[in-house]
Design an enzyme around this catalytic site. Structure first.
Site, mmCIF file in Angstrom:
data_model
loop_
_atom_site.group_PDB
_atom_site.id
_atom_site.type_symbol
_atom_site.label_atom_id
_atom_site.label_comp_id
_atom_site.label_asym_id
_atom_site.label_seq_id
_atom_site.Cartn_x
_atom_site.Cartn_y
_atom_site.Cartn_z
ATOM 1 N N ARG A 112 34.280 37.700 26.849
ATOM 2 C CA ARG A 112 33.529 37.197 28.000
ATOM 3 C C ARG A 112 34.278 36.119 28.777
ATOM 4 O O ARG A 112 33.689 35.307 29.482
ATOM 5 C CB ARG A 112 32.153 36.660 27.595
ATOM 6 C CG ARG A 112 31.314 37.720 26.913
ATOM 7 C CD ARG A 112 29.895 37.274 26.685
ATOM 8 N NE ARG A 112 29.200 38.282 25.916
ATOM 9 C CZ ARG A 112 29.283 38.397 24.587
ATOM 10 N NH1 ARG A 112 30.006 37.533 23.899
ATOM 11 N NH2 ARG A 112 28.631 39.350 23.969
ATOM 12 N N LYS A 134 40.513 36.076 42.598
ATOM 13 C CA LYS A 134 40.005 37.453 42.642
ATOM 14 C C LYS A 134 40.836 38.293 41.686
ATOM 15 O O LYS A 134 42.065 38.300 41.765
ATOM 16 C CB LYS A 134 40.153 38.031 44.049
ATOM 17 C CG LYS A 134 39.054 37.628 45.000
ATOM 18 C CD LYS A 134 39.123 38.561 46.193
ATOM 19 C CE LYS A 134 38.322 38.053 47.350
ATOM 20 N NZ LYS A 134 38.472 38.952 48.522
ATOM 21 N N GLU A 176 52.296 39.008 54.862
ATOM 22 C CA GLU A 176 51.185 38.123 54.480
ATOM 23 C C GLU A 176 51.471 36.688 54.956
ATOM 24 O O GLU A 176 50.561 35.989 55.414
ATOM 25 C CB GLU A 176 51.023 38.183 52.950
ATOM 26 C CG GLU A 176 49.621 38.046 52.440
ATOM 27 C CD GLU A 176 48.691 39.197 52.827
ATOM 28 O OE1 GLU A 176 47.805 38.929 53.660
ATOM 29 O OE2 GLU A 176 48.814 40.318 52.313
ATOM 30 N N LYS A 204 45.689 28.823 51.676
ATOM 31 C CA LYS A 204 44.781 29.711 50.941
ATOM 32 C C LYS A 204 43.867 28.893 50.035
ATOM 33 O O LYS A 204 42.666 29.160 49.955
ATOM 34 C CB LYS A 204 45.545 30.766 50.135
ATOM 35 C CG LYS A 204 44.568 31.652 49.345
ATOM 36 C CD LYS A 204 45.019 33.051 49.060
ATOM 37 C CE LYS A 204 43.833 33.832 48.440
ATOM 38 N NZ LYS A 204 44.196 35.166 47.992
ATOM 39 N N GLU A 214 33.651 34.297 48.892
ATOM 40 C CA GLU A 214 33.725 35.091 50.116
ATOM 41 C C GLU A 214 32.368 35.448 50.701
ATOM 42 O O GLU A 214 31.979 36.606 50.793
ATOM 43 C CB GLU A 214 34.559 36.367 49.917
ATOM 44 C CG GLU A 214 34.839 37.061 51.253
ATOM 45 C CD GLU A 214 36.025 37.998 51.244
ATOM 46 O OE1 GLU A 214 36.787 38.006 50.274
ATOM 47 O OE2 GLU A 214 36.190 38.703 52.243
ATOM 48 N N ARG A 218 36.139 32.607 53.818
ATOM 49 C CA ARG A 218 37.242 33.269 53.117
ATOM 50 C C ARG A 218 37.667 34.557 53.821
ATOM 51 O O ARG A 218 38.809 35.008 53.675
ATOM 52 C CB ARG A 218 36.845 33.545 51.650
ATOM 53 C CG ARG A 218 37.981 34.014 50.794
ATOM 54 C CD ARG A 218 37.711 33.879 49.308
ATOM 55 N NE ARG A 218 38.814 34.468 48.561
ATOM 56 C CZ ARG A 218 39.058 34.270 47.270
ATOM 57 N NH1 ARG A 218 38.259 33.487 46.568
ATOM 58 N NH2 ARG A 218 40.077 34.830 46.688
ATOM 59 N N ASN A 222 41.517 37.600 55.818
ATOM 60 C CA ASN A 222 41.697 39.018 56.133
ATOM 61 C C ASN A 222 42.222 39.233 57.549
ATOM 62 O O ASN A 222 42.138 40.347 58.069
ATOM 63 C CB ASN A 222 40.389 39.783 55.944
ATOM 64 C CG ASN A 222 40.041 39.930 54.475
ATOM 65 O OD1 ASN A 222 40.922 40.040 53.636
ATOM 66 N ND2 ASN A 222 38.759 39.913 54.177
ATOM 67 N N HIS A 225 43.839 42.476 58.590
ATOM 68 C CA HIS A 225 43.622 43.407 57.485
ATOM 69 C C HIS A 225 42.702 44.579 57.800
ATOM 70 O O HIS A 225 42.684 45.559 57.061
ATOM 71 C CB HIS A 225 43.078 42.669 56.256
ATOM 72 C CG HIS A 225 44.147 41.962 55.474
ATOM 73 N ND1 HIS A 225 44.952 40.988 56.023
ATOM 74 C CD2 HIS A 225 44.560 42.091 54.187
ATOM 75 C CE1 HIS A 225 45.801 40.543 55.100
ATOM 76 N NE2 HIS A 225 45.589 41.202 53.975
ATOM 77 N N HIS A 229 43.982 47.946 56.336
ATOM 78 C CA HIS A 229 43.314 48.718 55.283
ATOM 79 C C HIS A 229 43.138 50.171 55.708
ATOM 80 O O HIS A 229 43.328 51.092 54.912
ATOM 81 C CB HIS A 229 41.955 48.100 54.930
ATOM 82 C CG HIS A 229 42.087 46.824 54.151
ATOM 83 N ND1 HIS A 229 41.158 45.804 54.245
ATOM 84 C CD2 HIS A 229 43.028 46.394 53.283
ATOM 85 C CE1 HIS A 229 41.543 44.807 53.448
ATOM 86 N NE2 HIS A 229 42.664 45.142 52.853
ATOM 87 N N HIS A 241 51.863 46.910 51.714
ATOM 88 C CA HIS A 241 50.681 46.205 52.215
ATOM 89 C C HIS A 241 51.005 45.242 53.374
ATOM 90 O O HIS A 241 50.383 45.286 54.421
ATOM 91 C CB HIS A 241 50.008 45.463 51.063
ATOM 92 C CG HIS A 241 48.845 44.632 51.497
ATOM 93 N ND1 HIS A 241 47.675 45.191 51.981
ATOM 94 C CD2 HIS A 241 48.677 43.288 51.569
ATOM 95 C CE1 HIS A 241 46.830 44.220 52.301
ATOM 96 N NE2 HIS A 241 47.417 43.061 52.063
#
Ligand SMILES: NC(=O)c1ccc[n+]([C@@H]2O[C@H](COP(=O)([O-])OP(=O)(O)OC[C@H]3O[C@@H](n4cnc5c(N)ncnc54)[C@H](O)[C@@H]3O)[C@@H](O)[C@H]2O)c1
Ligand SMILES: [Zn+2]
Length: 337
Positions: A112, A134, A176, A204, A214, A218, A222, A225, A229, A241
């Site tokens: 956990r 994340k 990025e 960041k 988010e 946040r 993006n 993006h 995407h 990417h």
């Protein structure tokens, strides 16, 4: 070595160490009481040559997005048990975003949740994936559909580890970095690489600290993006990417210009930054606009009509309710000048 703090509540703040040789300070980032470390890494990633002061066992996962799976996480957790890893021990993920996402998620769910420290070995990992907590894996149905917010106890961005990074991966990282140029007024190009990476981490960190899960701000991370995407999902384009993000940034500038949010000089500034990183803002040949629009409409950010992160008089912000006609006009702008 530059130390950047990610300021989080509940005693979870952590340090990011940026600099050539920063990996040698890794032991200081391990939480107290750790008696054993599980190193999660990948073939091709530089081998960690740091003395952690405790016994380590190394676990190797596969290369490529197929390895970013629940199957890999299960295999890792079972190997952790065999190696005697307890709830007070620690995972050290050594690799690019794929390894830190998988290693971080395994750490989030094993017993956990046990501690994790990230050693980012790609430029993209340093300025993005390893920072912010994340973690997750893909499902056959889509990327990053299973995951957890699980903040690391520390992050190492040792620029020496980038010496072996293939040129395309380097380029992906710069896409990025280009994004961060528009989230700050600083002239990032004027900074030496080490300070530039540290500044990206700081930007960041600040955004993540203000909106860890988010629900709002946040989303600014993006920038570029939404189209990126769609290009990544919808085509068989040969784009890393960050290269897709570069195209997305060029498109976002055109869209902001179409909507009268920025002027020609600001559009030119976008192209100056992309060109400085030798990034191509031009959509790949053969891209079907209708298919891309369809995919953007399905993007998780599209809550009501088209929602884009766009530059404007108040800087970059989330803009809802962008109409299809504006999208078309901006596409015309990027594809036909
Ligand atoms: N968690 C987040 O916030 C976040 C943010 C952005 C991206 N990501 C995820 O990160 C992943 C992409 O990360 P990436 O671009 O770092 O790609 P990656 O981790 O797949 O690494 C790219 C390739 O470079 C190799 N490599 C890594 N370090 C190297 C080195 N120092 N020398 C030589 N080769 C090296 C890897 O083995 C791999 O083959 C995606 O899965 C994406 O979803 C996560
Ligand atoms: Zn990105």
């Amino acid at each position: 070595v530059i130390k950047v703090e990610v300021p989080l509540g509940g005693g979870r703040s952590y340090d990011v160490l940026v600099g050539r040789g920063a990996r040698h300070d890794l032991a200081a980032l391990l939480p107290g009481g750790v008696r054993r470390v599980a190193i999660v890494t990948q073939p091709g990633v530089p081998v960690l040559d740091t003395d952690l002061g405790v016994p380590t066992t190394t676990f190797t996962i596969g290369v490529g997005e197929e390895a970013k799976s629940l199957t890999t996480v299960e295999a890792l957790c079972r190997q952790f048990v065999s190696a005697g890893l307890t709830r007070n021990d620690c995972v050290v993920a050594v690799g690019g975003g794929l390894v830190t996402d998988v290693g971080g998620f395994a750490a989030a769910v094993y017993h956990r949740g046990i501690a994790v420290v990230h050693v980012a070995t790609t430029l993209l990992g340093m300025v993005d994936a390893a920072i912010g907590g994340k973690t997750g894996v893909n499902l056959p149905e889509g990327k990053n559909l299973v995951g957890a917010f699980w903040q690391p106890s520390g992050v190492v961005c040792d620029l020496e580890l980038l010496d072996s990074l293939p040129p395309r991966e380097w380029k992906s990282g710069t896409g990025e970095i280009a994004k961060y140029h528009f989230l700050t007024d600083d002239d990032l190009l004027a900074l030496p690489l080490e300070e530039r990476v540290a500044r990206c981490v700081e930007i960041k960190a600040e955004v993540v600290a203000s909106d860890e899960r988010e629900s709002g701000r946040r989303a600014l991370l993006n920038y570029g993006h939404t189209l990126a995407h769609a290009l990544e999902v919808g085509g068989s384009f040969d784009l890393r990417h960050g290269e897709a993000v570069a195209v997305g940034i060029g498109y976002a500038a055109a869209l902001a210009r179409t909507l009268g949010r920025i002027d020609d000089a600001r559009v030119a500034e976008h192209h100056r930054v992309l060109a400085a990183y030798e990034l191509d803002a031009q959509p790949p040949a053969g891209a079907s606009w209708d298919a891309l629009v369809e995919l953007m409409a399905r993007d998780k950010k599209a809550l009501d009509g088209f929602t884009f992160v766009l530059d404007g008089p108040n800087g970059v912000e989330l803009v809802a309710g962008v109409e299809r006609a504006a999208l078309d006009a901006a596409w015309e702008r990027v594809t036909h000048g």
